[in-house]
Write a protein that holds these residues in place. Structure first.
Motif, mmCIF file in Angstrom:
data_model
loop_
_atom_site.group_PDB
_atom_site.id
_atom_site.type_symbol
_atom_site.label_atom_id
_atom_site.label_comp_id
_atom_site.label_asym_id
_atom_site.label_seq_id
_atom_site.Cartn_x
_atom_site.Cartn_y
_atom_site.Cartn_z
ATOM 1 N N PHE A 314 1.176 70.912 -21.442
ATOM 2 C CA PHE A 314 0.989 71.556 -20.146
ATOM 3 C C PHE A 314 0.840 73.072 -20.282
ATOM 4 O O PHE A 314 0.114 73.703 -19.503
ATOM 5 C CB PHE A 314 2.161 71.229 -19.221
ATOM 6 N N THR A 315 1.499 73.655 -21.277
ATOM 7 C CA THR A 315 1.406 75.102 -21.461
ATOM 8 C C THR A 315 -0.021 75.528 -21.787
ATOM 9 O O THR A 315 -0.501 76.557 -21.305
ATOM 10 C CB THR A 315 2.364 75.566 -22.569
ATOM 11 N N VAL A 316 -0.705 74.747 -22.619
ATOM 12 C CA VAL A 316 -2.102 75.049 -22.951
ATOM 13 C C VAL A 316 -2.945 75.100 -21.683
ATOM 14 O O VAL A 316 -3.840 75.948 -21.548
ATOM 15 C CB VAL A 316 -2.656 73.992 -23.937
ATOM 16 N N ILE A 317 -2.666 74.210 -20.743
ATOM 17 C CA ILE A 317 -3.392 74.207 -19.460
ATOM 18 C C ILE A 317 -2.978 75.413 -18.621
ATOM 19 O O ILE A 317 -3.826 76.131 -18.078
ATOM 20 C CB ILE A 317 -3.124 72.905 -18.684
ATOM 21 N N GLY A 318 -1.674 75.645 -18.526
ATOM 22 C CA GLY A 318 -1.170 76.708 -17.659
ATOM 23 C C GLY A 318 -1.581 78.091 -18.082
ATOM 24 O O GLY A 318 -1.711 78.998 -17.250
ATOM 25 N N MET A 319 -1.842 78.300 -19.361
ATOM 26 C CA MET A 319 -2.202 79.623 -19.848
ATOM 27 C C MET A 319 -3.646 79.995 -19.553
ATOM 28 O O MET A 319 -4.045 81.146 -19.707
ATOM 29 C CB MET A 319 -1.915 79.710 -21.348
ATOM 30 N N ASN A 320 -4.455 79.026 -19.153
ATOM 31 C CA ASN A 320 -5.841 79.312 -18.752
ATOM 32 C C ASN A 320 -6.169 78.564 -17.457
ATOM 33 O O ASN A 320 -7.246 77.985 -17.324
ATOM 34 C CB ASN A 320 -6.823 78.912 -19.862
ATOM 35 N N SER A 321 -5.263 78.604 -16.521
ATOM 36 C CA SER A 321 -5.378 77.788 -15.312
ATOM 37 C C SER A 321 -6.577 78.176 -14.441
ATOM 38 O O SER A 321 -7.308 77.311 -13.959
ATOM 39 C CB SER A 321 -4.084 77.886 -14.484
ATOM 40 N N ILE A 322 -6.797 79.463 -14.258
ATOM 41 C CA ILE A 322 -7.931 79.896 -13.450
ATOM 42 C C ILE A 322 -9.244 79.553 -14.146
ATOM 43 O O ILE A 322 -10.213 79.106 -13.518
ATOM 44 C CB ILE A 322 -7.859 81.412 -13.167
ATOM 45 N N LEU A 323 -9.279 79.728 -15.458
ATOM 46 C CA LEU A 323 -10.505 79.455 -16.205
ATOM 47 C C LEU A 323 -10.924 77.992 -16.086
ATOM 48 O O LEU A 323 -12.089 77.695 -15.848
ATOM 49 C CB LEU A 323 -10.324 79.829 -17.671
ATOM 50 N N ILE A 324 -9.982 77.055 -16.264
ATOM 51 C CA ILE A 324 -10.361 75.647 -16.211
ATOM 52 C C ILE A 324 -10.772 75.251 -14.799
ATOM 53 O O ILE A 324 -11.634 74.398 -14.608
ATOM 54 C CB ILE A 324 -9.226 74.735 -16.742
ATOM 55 N N TYR A 325 -10.204 75.902 -13.803
ATOM 56 C CA TYR A 325 -10.597 75.623 -12.422
ATOM 57 C C TYR A 325 -12.043 76.052 -12.190
ATOM 58 O O TYR A 325 -12.845 75.306 -11.618
ATOM 59 C CB TYR A 325 -9.665 76.337 -11.446
ATOM 60 N N VAL A 326 -12.392 77.250 -12.648
ATOM 61 C CA VAL A 326 -13.748 77.764 -12.452
ATOM 62 C C VAL A 326 -14.742 77.040 -13.365
ATOM 63 O O VAL A 326 -15.858 76.706 -12.951
ATOM 64 C CB VAL A 326 -13.785 79.285 -12.708
ATOM 65 N N ALA A 327 -14.337 76.783 -14.610
ATOM 66 C CA ALA A 327 -15.242 76.163 -15.591
ATOM 67 C C ALA A 327 -15.694 74.787 -15.150
ATOM 68 O O ALA A 327 -16.811 74.355 -15.465
ATOM 69 C CB ALA A 327 -14.558 76.079 -16.952
#
Length: 382
Positions: A314-327
């Motif tokens: 989950f940390t890997v996701i949380g550290m780039n949360s805005i990026l994965i949302y936009v990507a």
């Protein structure tokens, strides 16, 4: 806004200085984003392909009510706003402790909020300019930006005790406005989609088009109470930053406060319905209370008890949360998933198993993309 490679692993948050003290914060943010990434599709597929009662029940919780009411899926958005608030006392607070000027910090806060608004417009409409009447300006990212920006400016310039009064004033003022100010052709206190003050103001002042023509769930006026979710996060972060209580006591206090807020929100629901579309004050209390409860649980398990082995995913996701949302809007992860796993899944399984494996493959591709960025120490800074 920048995508940066850093010399050390630092979580990407909505603040200028990364939060390093609370692993639970990044883990909970990643847990929240996991469901936006597509985690809920596991239960949707099971419900559609098997009809199992428990799967149908859970899948229903991963939908939004048509208007009034509350389901688990309604918590994802306000939890993200809340978590942006939690990190504020650590990030902005540390800059104040170092002697940075408030005006300089405020400029950074405002620019960050406006960048998120711009990203939200791009996310809704794409990179190419449309006619203004065809453009949708309200957005999820826009609400995160405006609510977070407002709460951070309150934290920066308003004394702590007064911040609590501002929080109460926002919730009570929003309730009073929707209950007492008449809408032309509808009267006062009407909370249907076409007859409520928030939607009416949005129709009058927001350019372009609204998501539902007469209403937008991320509208401008209903962003005001969302500031309350960010402020609750700030209160929680400020409390966690203190050294007056043990970690166990902090977790218990947060859990108790969360239960109290949920109770108050449920009681308020009888006269001011819980409604995500309008982001009603009762909705703020219920989602804020649940956010406090989740933070307390994650904080106790991870930061107090030190049980951290499970957090990396989950940390890997949380550290780039805005990026994965936009990507997700610009990268065809579904195509990549089908390319890597489609043939294998079709050969080895069928029915609901194939459906679940298809979702897991889709999530695996997304996570691998984030893990690659994590290993490269590259994070989206807003």
């Amino acid at each position: 806004m920048a995508i940066r490679s850093t010399s050390s692993v630092e979580p990407a948050v909505l603040q200028p200085v990364p939060v390093k003290r609370l692993l639970s914060l990044d883990t909970l943010r990643g847990f929240d984003m996991f469901w936006i990434m597509g985690g809920e599709e596991i239960f949707q597929v099971l419900a559609k392909t098997t009809g199992w009662a428990w799967a149908v029940l859970i899948a229903d919780q991963f939908t939004h009510p048509d208007w009034n009411g509350f389901r688990a899926y309604d918590l994802i958005f306000p939890l993200f706003v809340f978590l942006a608030g939690v990190s504020t006392p650590f990030s902005i607070g540390s800059r104040l402790e170092k002697g940075d000027e408030k005006a300089q910090i405020a400029r950074k806060i405002i620019s960050r909020g406006l960048v998120l608004v711009l990203l939200g417009i791009i996310y809704n409409n794409g990179l190419f300019v449309k006619a203004i009447q065809d453009t949708r300006f309200p957005s999820v990212l826009g609400r995160i930006g405006l609510a977070g920006m407002s709460a951070q400016l309150i934290f920066l310039y308003v004394r702590p005790r007064t911040q609590y009064r501002v929080f109460v004033g926002i919730l009570m003022g929003y309730w009073a406005a929707l209950a007492l100010i008449p809408v032309p052709g509808c009267g006062a206190g009407v909370l249907t989609m076409d007859c409520n003050l928030a939607s009416y103001i949005d129709r009058m002042v927001v350019p372009g088009h609204l998501y539902k023509t007469i209403h937008d769930p991320e509208g401008l006026f209903s962003t005001i109470p969302a500031i309350g979710n960010a402020l609750l996060g700030i209160f929680a972060g400020s409390f966690l930053k203190t050294n007056h209580e043990t970690g166990r006591q902090k977790a218990l206090y947060l859990l108790g406060a969360g239960a109290l807020f949920v109770l108050l929100g449920v009681l308020w629901n009888f006269i001011f319905p819980i409604n995500k579309n309008l982001w009603t004050s009762s909705f703020v209390l219920v989602t804020g209370g649940l956010s406090l409860s989740l933070l307390s649980i994650f904080y106790w398990i991870i930061d107090v008890k030190g049980i951290k082995g499970w957090t990396f995913f989950f940390t890997v996701i949380g550290m780039n949360s805005i990026l994965i949302y936009v990507a997700d809007e610009f990268i065809d992860f579904a195509y990549a998933s089908h390319f890597f796993f489609g043939g294998l899944i079709n050969r080895l399984s069928s029915g609901w198993v194939a459906g679940v494996l298809g979702v897991l493959g889709y999530l695996a591709v997304k996570w691998a993309f984030l893990y690659f960025l994590y290993k490269k120490k590259t994070f989206l800074r807003v």
